[in-house]
Design a protein around this motif. Structure first.
Motif, PDB file in Angstrom:
ATOM      1  N   CYS A  34       5.632   7.147   6.896  1.00 14.71           N
ATOM      2  CA  CYS A  34       6.438   5.929   6.725  1.00 14.71           C
ATOM      3  C   CYS A  34       7.824   6.251   6.175  1.00 14.71           C
ATOM      4  O   CYS A  34       8.655   5.346   6.051  1.00 14.71           O
ATOM      5  N   HIS A  35       8.062   7.508   5.834  1.00 16.49           N
ATOM      6  CA  HIS A  35       9.365   7.932   5.331  1.00 16.49           C
ATOM      7  C   HIS A  35       9.785   9.155   6.133  1.00 16.49           C
ATOM      8  O   HIS A  35       9.557  10.299   5.731  1.00 16.49           O
ATOM      9  N   LEU A  36      10.400   8.908   7.274  1.00 17.87           N
ATOM     10  CA  LEU A  36      10.749   9.950   8.243  1.00 17.87           C
ATOM     11  C   LEU A  36      12.114  10.542   7.918  1.00 17.87           C
ATOM     12  O   LEU A  36      13.097   9.808   7.769  1.00 17.87           O
ATOM     13  N   VAL A  84       8.690  -4.339   8.929  1.00 19.05           N
ATOM     14  CA  VAL A  84       7.891  -4.065   7.733  1.00 19.05           C
ATOM     15  C   VAL A  84       7.041  -2.835   8.023  1.00 19.05           C
ATOM     16  O   VAL A  84       6.767  -2.508   9.174  1.00 19.05           O
ATOM     17  N   SER A  85       6.613  -2.154   6.964  1.00 17.54           N
ATOM     18  CA  SER A  85       5.899  -0.898   7.148  1.00 17.54           C
ATOM     19  C   SER A  85       4.528  -1.117   7.783  1.00 17.54           C
ATOM     20  O   SER A  85       3.887  -2.143   7.573  1.00 17.54           O
ATOM     21  N   HIS A  86       4.103  -0.126   8.569  1.00 16.87           N
ATOM     22  CA  HIS A  86       2.774  -0.106   9.165  1.00 16.87           C
ATOM     23  C   HIS A  86       1.971   0.967   8.452  1.00 16.87           C
ATOM     24  O   HIS A  86       2.369   2.122   8.417  1.00 16.87           O
ATOM     25  N   GLY A  87       0.815   0.586   7.899  1.00 17.13           N
ATOM     26  CA  GLY A  87       0.022   1.536   7.151  1.00 17.13           C
ATOM     27  C   GLY A  87      -1.300   1.859   7.819  1.00 17.13           C
ATOM     28  O   GLY A  87      -1.419   1.885   9.057  1.00 17.13           O
ATOM     29  N   LEU A 137      -0.218  -4.251   8.483  1.00 16.97           N
ATOM     30  CA  LEU A 137       1.179  -4.556   8.217  1.00 16.97           C
ATOM     31  C   LEU A 137       1.403  -4.826   6.737  1.00 16.97           C
ATOM     32  O   LEU A 137       0.664  -5.590   6.111  1.00 16.97           O
ATOM     33  N   GLY A 138       2.450  -4.209   6.195  1.00 17.70           N
ATOM     34  CA  GLY A 138       2.879  -4.553   4.854  1.00 17.70           C
ATOM     35  C   GLY A 138       3.731  -5.805   4.893  1.00 17.70           C
ATOM     36  O   GLY A 138       3.860  -6.472   5.934  1.00 17.70           O
ATOM     37  N   ASN A 146      -2.591   1.249  -2.367  1.00 18.32           N
ATOM     38  CA  ASN A 146      -2.349  -0.049  -1.734  1.00 18.32           C
ATOM     39  C   ASN A 146      -3.216  -0.201  -0.484  1.00 18.32           C
ATOM     40  O   ASN A 146      -3.207   0.672   0.392  1.00 18.32           O
ATOM     41  N   PRO A 147      -3.974  -1.311  -0.347  1.00 16.33           N
ATOM     42  CA  PRO A 147      -4.911  -1.455   0.778  1.00 16.33           C
ATOM     43  C   PRO A 147      -4.260  -1.551   2.147  1.00 16.33           C
ATOM     44  O   PRO A 147      -4.938  -1.323   3.147  1.00 16.33           O
ATOM     45  N   VAL A 148      -2.972  -1.870   2.219  1.00 13.98           N
ATOM     46  CA  VAL A 148      -2.327  -1.921   3.531  1.00 13.98           C
ATOM     47  C   VAL A 148      -1.420  -0.716   3.767  1.00 13.98           C
ATOM     48  O   VAL A 148      -0.756  -0.636   4.805  1.00 13.98           O
TER      49      VAL A 148
END
Length: 346
Positions: free
Chosen positions: A80-82, A94-97, A102-103, A138-140
């Motif tokens: 998530c941090h490229l 929004v971030s995808h986990g 979806l966050g 974090n669950p997501v």
């Protein structure tokens, strides 16, 4: 000692002491650790509690890119941090986990964290050595327990020796994992943009359009986006409105009514790589951001006073102003930063 000084020593050694080219290269490539860039303020990170070493940095980098930090071994910090996107989740509003959940917020860049007094878009974490716990649990995002993560790392053959090199023993603890990650993250410094070269008088100058954009920036923007980090680390309501998920921002941390819908002022560095913009990623182009500030700021009870002047909301920007501003903002992009092999997965 900076890289230039190492190079001078190396060349001197080559000619005076007869060192081989391999020995000279080794000297030039010597790990220097954290250095404070010229013109930057003193960092706030407490290096006395966690000195950056080569072994600690390399361990932190390995952990940063290790998906074992997530429940099903699919999500790493680096996913998530490229680096190519200045350590953001480029292209995602929004971030995808984990499990493609979806966050609720756009993933902020990992950049110049040594100067940040708080972390997360709402400032909910006050210590970089604790920050990774939030996404890991974090669950997501990564949806893993710290205990489970430690079990997996202890069972990985390469890690005990790496922890011993970094910390003196093979013990793999929460504190050591977090400190190693911090050693990597504080080294992720962006300070090699054209703007930096101009400010350091390194034989580079702004073009006429860039210089005009810089003047407009100083007049209209630098109250919040202070040089050279281009953020004052404050939390403000910029009039973007409530948004689809009613994210109340800083209020969720402080429970103070005056903090509703306030978010951290982001840095303006590397905007060419970090789209989309705003805490919910609603703008995919910088033109949309500037149009928001000139014409779309919503009046709200907690709107930042700087965006409400003489009964008018927003910032007075003409079309020409915006064009010049965009030209200046491009001088804040640091291509060396997104190409630096030290920060890439090894």
């Amino acid at each position: 000692m900076n890289r230039l000084q190492w190079c001078i020593i190396a060349v001197f050694s080559l000619f005076v002491f007869g060192c081989s080219k391999d020995e000279v290269r080794k000297m030039v490539d010597e790990f220097i650790g954290f250095r404070n860039p010229a013109g930057f303020p003193e960092p706030v990170y407490k290096f006395a509690n966690n000195e950056v070493t080569r072994d600690g940095f390399e361990l932190g980098r390995k952990l940063f890119y290790d998906a074992q930090l997530s429940r099903n071994n699919t999500i790493s910090c680096g996913l998530c941090h490229l680096q190519a996107s200045a350590f953001t989740h480029h292209g995602h509003d929004v971030s995808h986990g984990i499990d493609d959940r979806l966050g609720s917020r756009n993933a902020p860049p990992i950049m110049n964290l040594a100067w940040s007094p708080t972390f997360m878009l709402d400032g909910g974490v006050f210590d970089l050595d604790l920050q990774p716990i939030a996404p890991i649990t974090n669950p997501v995002e990564m949806d893993e327990s710290i205990d489970n993560m430690l079990i997996k790392l202890r069972k990985t053959p390469s890690y005990p020796a790496l922890f011993k090199k970094a910390f003196g023993t093979e013990d793999i603890t929460t504190a050591r994992v977090m400190k190693a990650l911090s050693q990597f993250m504080v080294m992720v410094v962006s300070d090699q943009s054209k703007y930096d070269s101009v400010m350091r008088k390194q034989g580079v100058a702004f073009t006429a359009d860039e210089a005009r954009g810089y003047e407009i920036f100083q007049q209209k923007c630098n109250s919040c986006h202070k040089e050279p980090l281009f953020t004052d680390h404050s939390f403000r309501n910029n009039g973007i409105g409530i948004g689809p998920n009613n994210d109340e921002g800083r209020y969720l941390v402080t429970l103070k009514g005056e903090d509703k819908y306030k978010f951290r002022v982001p840095s303006l560095r590397n905007l060419a790589y970090t789209a989309p913009y705003m805490h919910d990623g609603r703008f995919y182009k910088l033109e949309g951001v500037l149009n928001h500030y000139s014409d779309e700021v919503q009046d709200m009870p907690t709107l930042d006073p700087l965006l409400r002047q003489n009964s008018k909301t927003g910032i007075g920007l003409t079309g020409e102003d915006k064009r010049y501003l965009l030209t200046f903002l491009n001088t804040l992009n640091d291509r060396n930063f997104i190409k630096d092999k030290r920060f890439a997965e090894q």
